[in-house]
Design an enzyme around this catalytic site. Structure first.
Site, PDB file in Angstrom:
ATOM      1  CG  ASN A  96      40.363  34.062  30.855  1.00 43.58           C
ATOM      2  OD1 ASN A  96      41.572  34.248  30.942  1.00 43.58           O
ATOM      3  ND2 ASN A  96      39.568  34.014  31.914  1.00 43.58           N
ATOM      4  NE  ARG A 145      39.745  45.627  45.269  1.00 41.47           N
ATOM      5  CZ  ARG A 145      38.823  44.667  45.129  1.00 41.47           C
ATOM      6  NH1 ARG A 145      38.355  44.042  46.189  1.00 41.47           N
ATOM      7  NH2 ARG A 145      38.382  44.331  43.944  1.00 41.47           N
ATOM      8  CG  ASP A 162      34.914  47.680  37.915  1.00 41.62           C
ATOM      9  OD1 ASP A 162      33.872  47.806  37.246  1.00 41.62           O
ATOM     10  OD2 ASP A 162      35.827  46.893  37.606  1.00 41.62           O
ATOM     11  CB  THR A 201      35.018  35.296  35.256  1.00 36.22           C
ATOM     12  OG1 THR A 201      34.902  34.601  36.512  1.00 36.22           O
ATOM     13  CG2 THR A 201      34.194  34.576  34.206  1.00 36.22           C
ATOM     14  CG  HIS A 229      30.307  39.136  43.413  1.00 37.92           C
ATOM     15  ND1 HIS A 229      31.469  38.583  42.943  1.00 37.92           N
ATOM     16  CD2 HIS A 229      29.445  38.108  43.563  1.00 37.92           C
ATOM     17  CE1 HIS A 229      31.313  37.268  42.808  1.00 37.92           C
ATOM     18  NE2 HIS A 229      30.095  36.961  43.163  1.00 37.92           N
TER      19      HIS A 229
HETATM   20  P1  OAD Z   1      39.855  36.397  39.102  1.00 39.35           P
HETATM   21  O1  OAD Z   1      40.976  37.302  39.568  1.00 39.35           O
HETATM   22  O2  OAD Z   1      39.606  35.110  39.810  1.00 39.35           O
HETATM   23  O3  OAD Z   1      40.073  35.998  37.566  1.00 39.35           O
HETATM   24  C1  OAD Z   1      40.360  36.951  36.588  1.00 39.35           C
HETATM   25  C2  OAD Z   1      40.359  36.235  35.254  1.00 39.35           C
HETATM   26  O4  OAD Z   1      40.555  37.222  34.244  1.00 39.35           O
HETATM   27  C3  OAD Z   1      41.479  35.193  35.090  1.00 39.35           C
HETATM   28  O5  OAD Z   1      40.921  34.009  34.533  1.00 39.35           O
HETATM   29  C4  OAD Z   1      42.437  35.859  34.098  1.00 39.35           C
HETATM   30  O6  OAD Z   1      43.051  34.905  33.227  1.00 39.35           O
HETATM   31  C5  OAD Z   1      41.492  36.733  33.315  1.00 39.35           C
HETATM   32  N1  OAD Z   1      42.112  37.936  32.716  1.00 39.35           N
HETATM   33  C6  OAD Z   1      43.203  38.632  33.126  1.00 39.35           C
HETATM   34  N2  OAD Z   1      43.411  39.680  32.329  1.00 39.35           N
HETATM   35  C7  OAD Z   1      42.429  39.657  31.390  1.00 39.35           C
HETATM   36  C8  OAD Z   1      42.081  40.504  30.284  1.00 39.35           C
HETATM   37  N3  OAD Z   1      42.792  41.578  29.982  1.00 39.35           N
HETATM   38  N4  OAD Z   1      40.999  40.165  29.532  1.00 39.35           N
HETATM   39  C9  OAD Z   1      40.249  39.076  29.831  1.00 39.35           C
HETATM   40  N5  OAD Z   1      40.528  38.255  30.870  1.00 39.35           N
HETATM   41  C10 OAD Z   1      41.595  38.543  31.638  1.00 39.35           C
HETATM   42  O7  OAD Z   1      38.548  37.295  39.069  1.00 39.35           O
HETATM   43  P2  OAD Z   1      37.000  36.869  38.991  1.00 39.35           P
HETATM   44  O8  OAD Z   1      36.803  35.668  38.157  1.00 39.35           O
HETATM   45  O9  OAD Z   1      36.261  38.102  38.650  1.00 39.35           O
HETATM   46  O10 OAD Z   1      34.161  37.826  44.525  1.00 39.35           O
HETATM   47  O11 OAD Z   1      36.714  36.512  40.467  1.00 39.35           O
HETATM   48  C11 OAD Z   1      35.394  36.196  40.791  1.00 39.35           C
HETATM   49  C12 OAD Z   1      35.094  36.634  42.157  1.00 39.35           C
HETATM   50  O12 OAD Z   1      36.076  36.064  42.996  1.00 39.35           O
HETATM   51  C13 OAD Z   1      35.247  38.130  42.423  1.00 39.35           C
HETATM   52  O13 OAD Z   1      34.109  38.849  42.052  1.00 39.35           O
HETATM   53  C14 OAD Z   1      35.428  38.141  43.890  1.00 39.35           C
HETATM   54  C15 OAD Z   1      36.320  36.937  44.069  1.00 39.35           C
HETATM   55  O14 OAD Z   1      36.062  36.165  45.098  1.00 39.35           O
HETATM   56  C16 OAD Z   1      33.890  38.340  45.732  1.00 39.35           C
HETATM   57  O15 OAD Z   1      34.583  39.190  46.259  1.00 39.35           O
HETATM   58  C17 OAD Z   1      32.654  37.784  46.329  1.00 39.35           C
END
Ligand code: OAD
Length: 251
Positions: free
Chosen positions: A223, A76, A114, A198, A129
């Site tokens: 989103n 990654r 990232d 998110t 994070h």
């Molecule tokens: P997720 O993979 O849970 O969610 C990604 C979100 O982005 C989803 O709601 C999608 O609908 C949305 N999405 C997808 N493509 C998109 C785009 N082009 N534009 C806008 N939104 C889009 O990821 P996170 O919410 O970041 O933590 O996850 C939160 C944390 O969960 C991460 O940081 C990680 C994980 O556990 C740790 O590793 C501690």
């Protein structure tokens, strides 16, 4: 050009953005999806397709199989290094510049590891994070030097022979204290809160919307999909961040 169907929601957010004195933005991995970094919950492909990220991103997984966990993070890390900021990252950096220029405050809180916000020009980014671009000794916490390509062996070791790990927060670990302090300080003042890309399921970031609501802040979500906090927001922009955020800048 025809107005975007998103225009009514964008117009509301544009007004809020122009009026706000204290803007707080929270981003998640959706913001980097258009940079071809798979979102956290979609992360598994190729060699890793049979693994669940939630079972690799833990101290227990690292203890049980440090080679496997560090190999996954190194894969990654290289994906992130190859990726380029997308129009969503760039628009957020420009929104920060414009907001600061008119004397308001702007705080970008990200769950992403990232580094793409910083590469797009965002400054003072709060990395809730941690960062996949920084690795450290497991016991000493000493920062390690990273090769440009993959590590030669897994788990990788530092020059002094200590096993190293990515400086990211794993499930069950504490978030960096300074990042949390800066987040809550900003949320306490905020009058505009934007939650972008998110899924709003991982705490504490998923709860920040409640802090913003307690302040009567205007709340916007960007989103393409619904999230558990969608019913709590004032305006919803159902689009990819790389499409919606540049439109926000359009007068
Ligand atoms: P997720 O993979 O849970 O969610 C990604 C979100 O982005 C989803 O709601 C999608 O609908 C949305 N999405 C997808 N493509 C998109 C785009 N082009 N534009 C806008 N939104 C889009 O990821 P996170 O919410 O970041 O933590 O996850 C939160 C944390 O969960 C991460 O940081 C990680 C994980 O556990 C740790 O590793 C501690």
């Amino acid at each position: 050009m025809d107005p975007s169907p998103l225009e009514p929601a964008l117009a509301k957010l544009r007004t809020a953005l122009n009026d706000a004195q204290h803007v707080v933005v929270l981003t998640g991995s959706g913001v980097s999806a258009e940079s071809k970094i798979p979102t956290f919950r979609d992360a598994m492909e190729g060699l890793w397709k049979d693994f669940d990220p939630q079972t690799l991103a833990t101290p227990e997984a690292f203890e049980a199989d440090p080679g496997r966990v560090t190999r996954w993070y190194d894969w990654r890390r290289l994906k992130c290094a190859e990726a380029q900021p997308n129009p969503g990252h760039l628009a957020l950096a420009e929104i920060q510049t414009q907001t600061l220029a008119r004397g308001a405050s702007f705080t970008l809180l990200t769950q992403n590891v990232d580094g793409l916000h910083q590469r797009a020009g965002s400054t003072d980014v709060v990395e809730l994070h941690g960062s996949i671009m920084a690795w450290r000794g497991v016991d000493s916490g000493e920062p390690a030097e990273l090769p440009e390509g993959p590590f030669e062996s897994f788990p990788p070791t530092s020059a002094s022979g200590e096993i190293i790990r990515p400086s990211v927060v794993w499930f069950g670990e504490m978030l960096p204290e300074e990042a949390l302090r800066r987040s809550f300080d900003a949320l306490e003042r905020c009058d505009l809160f934007m939650t972008i890309g998110t899924s709003s399921v991982v705490h504490p970031a998923a709860g920040f919307v409640h802090n913003a609501r307690a302040n009567d802040a205007f709340i916007a979500e960007v989103n393409p999909d619904d999230t558990p906090i969608s019913p709590l927001v004032n305006t919803t922009i159902r689009a990819k961040s790389g499409e919606a955020l540049p439109l926000l800048l359009r007068a």
